[in-house]
Motif scaffolding. Sequence first.
Motif, PDB file in Angstrom:
ATOM      1  N   LYS A 150       0.730  -1.076   0.022  1.00 35.69           N
ATOM      2  CA  LYS A 150       0.154  -0.010   0.018  1.00 35.69           C
ATOM      3  C   LYS A 150       0.924   1.259  -0.016  1.00 35.69           C
ATOM      4  O   LYS A 150       0.602   1.840  -0.840  1.00 35.69           O
ATOM      5  CB  LYS A 150      -0.963  -0.108   1.236  1.00 35.69           C
ATOM      6  CG  LYS A 150      -1.689   1.010   1.408  1.00 35.69           C
ATOM      7  CD  LYS A 150      -2.668   0.798   2.742  1.00 35.69           C
ATOM      8  CE  LYS A 150      -3.258   1.786   3.367  1.00 35.69           C
ATOM      9  NZ  LYS A 150      -4.211   2.877   2.607  1.00 35.69           N
ATOM     10  N   VAL A 151       1.811   1.299   0.667  1.00 37.00           N
ATOM     11  CA  VAL A 151       2.699   2.624   1.046  1.00 37.00           C
ATOM     12  C   VAL A 151       3.684   2.659   0.008  1.00 37.00           C
ATOM     13  O   VAL A 151       3.776   3.773  -0.748  1.00 37.00           O
ATOM     14  CB  VAL A 151       3.389   2.209   2.250  1.00 37.00           C
ATOM     15  CG1 VAL A 151       4.305   3.713   2.555  1.00 37.00           C
ATOM     16  CG2 VAL A 151       2.631   2.361   3.434  1.00 37.00           C
ATOM     17  N   ILE A 154       3.180   1.608  -3.170  1.00 44.24           N
ATOM     18  CA  ILE A 154       2.287   2.115  -4.255  1.00 44.24           C
ATOM     19  C   ILE A 154       2.045   3.675  -4.326  1.00 44.24           C
ATOM     20  O   ILE A 154       2.193   4.403  -5.223  1.00 44.24           O
ATOM     21  CB  ILE A 154       1.049   1.195  -4.490  1.00 44.24           C
ATOM     22  CG1 ILE A 154       1.555  -0.184  -5.248  1.00 44.24           C
ATOM     23  CG2 ILE A 154       0.063   1.729  -5.649  1.00 44.24           C
ATOM     24  CD1 ILE A 154       0.271  -1.222  -4.822  1.00 44.24           C
ATOM     25  N   GLU A 155       1.663   3.988  -3.211  1.00 52.40           N
ATOM     26  CA  GLU A 155       1.554   5.347  -2.887  1.00 52.40           C
ATOM     27  C   GLU A 155       2.730   6.281  -3.335  1.00 52.40           C
ATOM     28  O   GLU A 155       2.713   7.317  -4.148  1.00 52.40           O
ATOM     29  CB  GLU A 155       0.945   5.687  -1.453  1.00 52.40           C
ATOM     30  CG  GLU A 155       0.427   7.086  -1.344  1.00 52.40           C
ATOM     31  CD  GLU A 155      -0.233   7.598   0.001  1.00 52.40           C
ATOM     32  OE1 GLU A 155      -0.362   6.688   0.772  1.00 52.40           O
ATOM     33  OE2 GLU A 155      -0.237   8.785   0.291  1.00 52.40           O
ATOM     34  N   ALA A 156       3.853   5.941  -2.731  1.00 53.28           N
ATOM     35  CA  ALA A 156       5.125   6.686  -2.926  1.00 53.28           C
ATOM     36  C   ALA A 156       5.309   6.578  -4.541  1.00 53.28           C
ATOM     37  O   ALA A 156       5.929   7.561  -5.089  1.00 53.28           O
ATOM     38  CB  ALA A 156       6.180   6.032  -2.117  1.00 53.28           C
ATOM     39  N   SER A 157       5.209   5.410  -4.877  1.00 53.45           N
ATOM     40  CA  SER A 157       5.649   5.225  -6.349  1.00 53.45           C
ATOM     41  C   SER A 157       4.707   6.295  -7.334  1.00 53.45           C
ATOM     42  O   SER A 157       5.390   6.813  -8.081  1.00 53.45           O
ATOM     43  CB  SER A 157       5.399   3.834  -6.665  1.00 53.45           C
ATOM     44  OG  SER A 157       5.057   3.816  -7.971  1.00 53.45           O
ATOM     45  N   GLU A 158       3.556   6.317  -7.032  1.00 56.57           N
ATOM     46  CA  GLU A 158       2.611   7.372  -7.588  1.00 56.57           C
ATOM     47  C   GLU A 158       3.115   8.782  -7.419  1.00 56.57           C
ATOM     48  O   GLU A 158       3.132   9.505  -8.566  1.00 56.57           O
ATOM     49  CB  GLU A 158       1.083   7.075  -6.997  1.00 56.57           C
ATOM     50  CG  GLU A 158       0.083   7.753  -7.834  1.00 56.57           C
ATOM     51  CD  GLU A 158       0.109   7.847  -9.482  1.00 56.57           C
ATOM     52  OE1 GLU A 158       0.848   6.582  -9.994  1.00 56.57           O
ATOM     53  OE2 GLU A 158      -0.308   8.753 -10.220  1.00 56.57           O
ATOM     54  N   PHE A 159       3.520   8.955  -6.222  1.00 53.37           N
ATOM     55  CA  PHE A 159       3.973  10.480  -5.939  1.00 53.37           C
ATOM     56  C   PHE A 159       5.084  10.879  -6.733  1.00 53.37           C
ATOM     57  O   PHE A 159       5.328  11.722  -7.311  1.00 53.37           O
ATOM     58  CB  PHE A 159       4.381  10.439  -4.270  1.00 53.37           C
ATOM     59  CG  PHE A 159       5.163  11.606  -4.068  1.00 53.37           C
ATOM     60  CD1 PHE A 159       4.566  13.004  -3.854  1.00 53.37           C
ATOM     61  CD2 PHE A 159       6.590  11.689  -3.652  1.00 53.37           C
ATOM     62  CE1 PHE A 159       5.078  14.006  -3.454  1.00 53.37           C
ATOM     63  CE2 PHE A 159       7.276  12.632  -3.252  1.00 53.37           C
ATOM     64  CZ  PHE A 159       6.731  13.916  -3.143  1.00 53.37           C
ATOM     65  N   LEU A 186       7.074  10.837   2.905  1.00 56.23           N
ATOM     66  CA  LEU A 186       5.756  10.311   2.787  1.00 56.23           C
ATOM     67  C   LEU A 186       5.449   8.843   3.358  1.00 56.23           C
ATOM     68  O   LEU A 186       4.851   8.550   3.989  1.00 56.23           O
ATOM     69  CB  LEU A 186       5.329  10.254   1.304  1.00 56.23           C
ATOM     70  CG  LEU A 186       4.039   9.950   0.829  1.00 56.23           C
ATOM     71  CD1 LEU A 186       3.890  10.596  -0.528  1.00 56.23           C
ATOM     72  CD2 LEU A 186       3.831   8.195   0.585  1.00 56.23           C
ATOM     73  N   ARG A 206       3.079   7.444   6.283  1.00 52.97           N
ATOM     74  CA  ARG A 206       2.152   6.718   6.098  1.00 52.97           C
ATOM     75  C   ARG A 206       2.308   5.429   7.072  1.00 52.97           C
ATOM     76  O   ARG A 206       1.462   4.523   7.735  1.00 52.97           O
ATOM     77  CB  ARG A 206       2.222   6.064   4.494  1.00 52.97           C
ATOM     78  CG  ARG A 206       1.883   7.100   3.799  1.00 52.97           C
ATOM     79  CD  ARG A 206       0.502   7.734   3.980  1.00 52.97           C
ATOM     80  NE  ARG A 206      -0.140   8.774   3.100  1.00 52.97           N
ATOM     81  CZ  ARG A 206       0.213   9.757   2.895  1.00 52.97           C
ATOM     82  NH1 ARG A 206       0.832  10.597   4.182  1.00 52.97           N
ATOM     83  NH2 ARG A 206       0.161  10.732   2.115  1.00 52.97           N
ATOM     84  N   THR A 247       4.756  11.213 -10.564  1.00 48.97           N
ATOM     85  CA  THR A 247       3.980  12.543 -10.855  1.00 48.97           C
ATOM     86  C   THR A 247       4.996  13.580 -10.719  1.00 48.97           C
ATOM     87  O   THR A 247       5.088  14.590 -11.575  1.00 48.97           O
ATOM     88  CB  THR A 247       2.924  13.038  -9.613  1.00 48.97           C
ATOM     89  OG1 THR A 247       2.009  11.723  -9.399  1.00 48.97           O
ATOM     90  CG2 THR A 247       2.257  14.037 -10.177  1.00 48.97           C
ATOM     91  N   SER A 300       9.929  11.673  -0.745  1.00 49.64           N
ATOM     92  CA  SER A 300       9.320  10.459  -0.890  1.00 49.64           C
ATOM     93  C   SER A 300       9.370   9.567   0.473  1.00 49.64           C
ATOM     94  O   SER A 300       8.664   8.953   1.077  1.00 49.64           O
ATOM     95  CB  SER A 300      10.052   9.651  -1.914  1.00 49.64           C
ATOM     96  OG  SER A 300       9.570   8.261  -2.075  1.00 49.64           O
TER      97      SER A 300
END
Length: 278
Positions: free
Chosen positions: A13-14, A16-21, A53, A57, A24, A50
């Motif tokens: 979960k974490v 994937i969120e950092a990867s999306e950050f 973040l 999280r 972008t 990153s």
Amino acid sequence: MNGVSELVDVAQKVAIEASEFIRTKRLDHVAVQNTKSSSSDVVTEVDKASERLVFDRLHALRPRDGFLGEEGGSDESQSGVTWVVDPIDGTTNFVYNIPHYAVSIAAVEGPATPEEWTLLAGCVVNPSTGEVYSAGAGLGAYRGDSELRVAEPVNLQEALVLTGFAYGAHFRKHQAQLFVDVLPRVRDIRRMGTASLDLVMIADAQADVYFERTTSPWDFAAGAVIVQEAGGLVTGFHGRAPGREAVFAGHPEMVARLHDLIVAYGGDIPLEEIPPLS
Ligand code: LIP
């Protein structure tokens, strides 16, 4: 092991969120903010953001766990579990917009040092491809829903070898000299620039064996769980724990073959005995 699948879920979960950050942020211009151990060892504002973040999280989801991050983040563990995190592994690729960098998050039990830890869970995400690699101790290793298995052993002459180079100039000279002897004896080598992705490539049978020195815990913790759960061995020189002196990964037979070749050419000289540049 109790709780391992929860750790895998949290890592995924974490990561994937950092990867999306990161993905972008990479749409804008990215500048080198600073260098660390040498001019080759770069860091950007995105590495630091990153890591912040990921730290926030993980802290929100698992407040009693410890933290060890490449960019200096650390927190003592009260639960026995520590997260070992590289917020952008392969920063040089990231800076040059080469789509081969990763977020790497591992959960370990015990002291967060490779000699003492027990690897519990790991997740490596490549923001450019969206590929998610994960594993939990005893639960197998996966790319998405596909189970991973390391490649069957081959002769060294037919082996694709992954490696990386250290940041210190005198280490680099030694490594280049070693590969004068190794390169003619293997099919080929790749220096992809991201240790965590090297390790998942080994787990995914995209290469035969990996070897690197001067790696830090966050470079290989997550990838090591994934390789081990894919049936591979992750070790150092002469059966010692993997770590700064060396990390080998692959099918146990391939690790033995490359290990013996490297040792035969003096590649196991202790790091502190490698002479300075003349
Ligand atoms: C880097 C690695 C790279 C390795 C470097 C370094 P960073 O991590 O993943 O493959 O050869 O020595 O550790 O510094 O980009 O996070």
